[in-house]
Motif scaffolding. Structure first.
Motif, PDB file in Angstrom:
ATOM      1  N   ALA A  45      94.801  55.053  56.231  1.00 12.15           N
ATOM      2  CA  ALA A  45      93.634  55.999  55.853  1.00 12.15           C
ATOM      3  C   ALA A  45      93.093  55.361  54.296  1.00 12.15           C
ATOM      4  O   ALA A  45      92.482  56.400  53.771  1.00 12.15           O
ATOM      5  N   CYS A  46      93.190  54.070  54.077  1.00 12.46           N
ATOM      6  CA  CYS A  46      92.709  53.765  52.716  1.00 12.46           C
ATOM      7  C   CYS A  46      90.864  54.046  52.826  1.00 12.46           C
ATOM      8  O   CYS A  46      90.525  54.059  51.736  1.00 12.46           O
ATOM      9  N   HIS A  47      90.466  53.655  53.796  1.00 15.07           N
ATOM     10  CA  HIS A  47      88.901  53.914  54.011  1.00 15.07           C
ATOM     11  C   HIS A  47      88.179  52.593  53.328  1.00 15.07           C
ATOM     12  O   HIS A  47      87.082  52.750  53.484  1.00 15.07           O
ATOM     13  N   TYR A  48      89.091  51.569  53.606  1.00 15.81           N
ATOM     14  CA  TYR A  48      88.361  50.204  52.989  1.00 15.81           C
ATOM     15  C   TYR A  48      87.391  49.849  54.142  1.00 15.81           C
ATOM     16  O   TYR A  48      86.526  49.055  53.799  1.00 15.81           O
ATOM     17  N   CYS A  49      87.667  50.267  55.301  1.00 15.87           N
ATOM     18  CA  CYS A  49      86.578  49.821  56.493  1.00 15.87           C
ATOM     19  C   CYS A  49      85.508  50.731  56.550  1.00 15.87           C
ATOM     20  O   CYS A  49      84.610  50.192  57.377  1.00 15.87           O
ATOM     21  N   THR A  50      85.505  51.730  56.213  1.00 15.15           N
ATOM     22  CA  THR A  50      84.305  52.608  56.431  1.00 15.15           C
ATOM     23  C   THR A  50      83.120  52.405  55.660  1.00 15.15           C
ATOM     24  O   THR A  50      81.994  52.701  56.351  1.00 15.15           O
ATOM     25  N   PRO A  51      83.043  52.039  54.367  1.00 12.61           N
ATOM     26  CA  PRO A  51      81.683  52.184  53.678  1.00 12.61           C
ATOM     27  C   PRO A  51      80.587  51.294  54.364  1.00 12.61           C
ATOM     28  O   PRO A  51      79.434  51.635  54.217  1.00 12.61           O
ATOM     29  N   GLY A  52      81.039  49.878  55.065  1.00 17.28           N
ATOM     30  CA  GLY A  52      79.980  49.407  55.727  1.00 17.28           C
ATOM     31  C   GLY A  52      79.550  49.534  57.011  1.00 17.28           C
ATOM     32  O   GLY A  52      78.714  48.714  57.447  1.00 17.28           O
ATOM     33  N   CYS A  53      80.085  50.472  57.651  1.00 17.37           N
ATOM     34  CA  CYS A  53      79.950  50.706  59.069  1.00 17.37           C
ATOM     35  C   CYS A  53      78.514  51.502  59.363  1.00 17.37           C
ATOM     36  O   CYS A  53      78.371  52.465  58.669  1.00 17.37           O
ATOM     37  N   PRO A  54      77.701  50.590  60.020  1.00 14.35           N
ATOM     38  CA  PRO A  54      76.207  51.091  60.094  1.00 14.35           C
ATOM     39  C   PRO A  54      76.173  52.414  60.997  1.00 14.35           C
ATOM     40  O   PRO A  54      75.326  53.016  60.831  1.00 14.35           O
ATOM     41  N   GLN A  55      77.189  52.715  61.600  1.00 14.78           N
ATOM     42  CA  GLN A  55      77.445  54.050  62.502  1.00 14.78           C
ATOM     43  C   GLN A  55      78.079  55.039  61.745  1.00 14.78           C
ATOM     44  O   GLN A  55      78.029  56.234  62.392  1.00 14.78           O
ATOM     45  N   GLN A  56      78.730  54.857  60.632  1.00  9.85           N
ATOM     46  CA  GLN A  56      79.250  55.842  59.828  1.00  9.85           C
ATOM     47  C   GLN A  56      80.174  56.403  60.829  1.00  9.85           C
ATOM     48  O   GLN A  56      80.347  57.871  60.779  1.00  9.85           O
ATOM     49  N   ILE A  57      81.015  55.882  61.248  1.00 11.23           N
ATOM     50  CA  ILE A  57      82.094  56.070  62.246  1.00 11.23           C
ATOM     51  C   ILE A  57      83.329  56.517  61.313  1.00 11.23           C
ATOM     52  O   ILE A  57      83.699  55.443  60.617  1.00 11.23           O
ATOM     53  N   PRO A  58      83.982  57.495  61.373  1.00 15.28           N
ATOM     54  CA  PRO A  58      85.013  57.921  60.682  1.00 15.28           C
ATOM     55  C   PRO A  58      86.505  57.122  61.333  1.00 15.28           C
ATOM     56  O   PRO A  58      87.071  57.904  61.930  1.00 15.28           O
ATOM     57  N   ILE A  59      86.453  55.960  61.123  1.00 14.37           N
ATOM     58  CA  ILE A  59      87.483  55.270  61.765  1.00 14.37           C
ATOM     59  C   ILE A  59      89.087  55.527  61.331  1.00 14.37           C
ATOM     60  O   ILE A  59      89.698  55.697  62.198  1.00 14.37           O
ATOM     61  N   PRO A  60      89.427  55.836  60.209  1.00 15.78           N
ATOM     62  CA  PRO A  60      90.837  56.202  59.948  1.00 15.78           C
ATOM     63  C   PRO A  60      91.179  57.580  60.534  1.00 15.78           C
ATOM     64  O   PRO A  60      92.167  57.697  61.060  1.00 15.78           O
ATOM     65  N   GLU A  61      90.096  58.269  60.678  1.00 15.45           N
ATOM     66  CA  GLU A  61      90.454  59.717  61.319  1.00 15.45           C
ATOM     67  C   GLU A  61      90.486  59.631  62.864  1.00 15.45           C
ATOM     68  O   GLU A  61      91.418  60.321  63.546  1.00 15.45           O
ATOM     69  N   ASP A  94      79.902  55.527  69.438  1.00 19.83           N
ATOM     70  CA  ASP A  94      78.927  55.057  69.028  1.00 19.83           C
ATOM     71  C   ASP A  94      79.120  53.633  68.386  1.00 19.83           C
ATOM     72  O   ASP A  94      77.987  53.127  67.711  1.00 19.83           O
ATOM     73  N   CYS A  95      80.396  53.383  68.221  1.00 16.81           N
ATOM     74  CA  CYS A  95      80.512  51.567  67.797  1.00 16.81           C
ATOM     75  C   CYS A  95      79.664  50.670  68.611  1.00 16.81           C
ATOM     76  O   CYS A  95      79.287  50.900  69.907  1.00 16.81           O
ATOM     77  N   ILE A  96      78.885  49.851  67.763  1.00 16.30           N
ATOM     78  CA  ILE A  96      78.061  48.742  68.297  1.00 16.30           C
ATOM     79  C   ILE A  96      78.929  47.424  68.335  1.00 16.30           C
ATOM     80  O   ILE A  96      78.099  46.411  68.232  1.00 16.30           O
ATOM     81  N   ALA A  97      80.067  47.513  67.728  1.00 17.43           N
ATOM     82  CA  ALA A  97      81.026  46.355  67.635  1.00 17.43           C
ATOM     83  C   ALA A  97      80.546  45.114  66.855  1.00 17.43           C
ATOM     84  O   ALA A  97      80.291  44.083  66.952  1.00 17.43           O
ATOM     85  N   CYS A  98      79.695  45.557  65.760  1.00 17.91           N
ATOM     86  CA  CYS A  98      79.106  44.751  64.788  1.00 17.91           C
ATOM     87  C   CYS A  98      80.104  44.030  64.036  1.00 17.91           C
ATOM     88  O   CYS A  98      80.272  42.765  63.368  1.00 17.91           O
ATOM     89  N   GLY A  99      81.490  44.302  63.761  1.00 16.46           N
ATOM     90  CA  GLY A  99      82.760  43.525  63.134  1.00 16.46           C
ATOM     91  C   GLY A  99      82.875  43.983  61.831  1.00 16.46           C
ATOM     92  O   GLY A  99      83.537  43.472  61.124  1.00 16.46           O
ATOM     93  N   GLN A 100      81.632  44.748  61.192  1.00 15.49           N
ATOM     94  CA  GLN A 100      81.833  44.993  59.695  1.00 15.49           C
ATOM     95  C   GLN A 100      82.914  45.495  59.371  1.00 15.49           C
ATOM     96  O   GLN A 100      83.474  45.223  58.181  1.00 15.49           O
TER      97      GLN A 100
END
Ligand code: SF4
Length: 111
Positions: A45-61, A94-100
């Motif tokens: 849950a470091c959240h390094y993956c979330t800032p660039g998500c265009p869909q603002q998906i709460p990935i770690p959660e 809501d993921c668009i699989a952009c890979g960001q």
């Protein structure tokens, strides 16, 4: 650390450094083996993956909810957690699989 005093304080904890003994090393290895054997998503849950998500998906959660399913096989609890954590937010669908998110860590590395 931002001052010499803080640096000295932190380094002082190594004054009486004692390396781990073989029993302690073996205990750590056993714990590592147990953790590696767990069927779960290794997210801290470091959240390094979330800032660039265009869909603002709460990935770690979402991973946390999925880990409840994987570790405890409690689909109802996992689903409840998923809805709690994504309430008012984007969902996994809501993921668009952009890979960001896969490459987001690059933005925190020194160039
Ligand atoms: S692939 Fe793109 S849209 Fe999907 S979670 Fe990662 S950053 Fe967000």
């Amino acid at each position: 650390m931002s001052t010499i005093d803080q640096l000295n304080d932190n380094v002082s904890y190594m004054d009486d450094f004692q390396p781990l003994n073989s029993d302690e090393i073996n205990t750590i290895k056993k714990a590592q083996d147990i953790m590696r054997a767990l069927d779960s998503i290794a997210c801290t849950a470091c959240h390094y993956c979330t800032p660039g998500c265009p869909q603002q998906i709460p990935i770690p959660e979402i991973f946390e909810a999925m880990n409840r399913k994987l570790l405890f096989h409690d689909d109802e609890a996992a689903l409840k957690r998923y809805h709690q954590k994504t309430n008012g937010k984007s969902k996994a669908k809501d993921c668009i699989a952009c890979g960001q998110c896969k490459f987001a860590f690059r933005s925190i590395l020194p160039s």
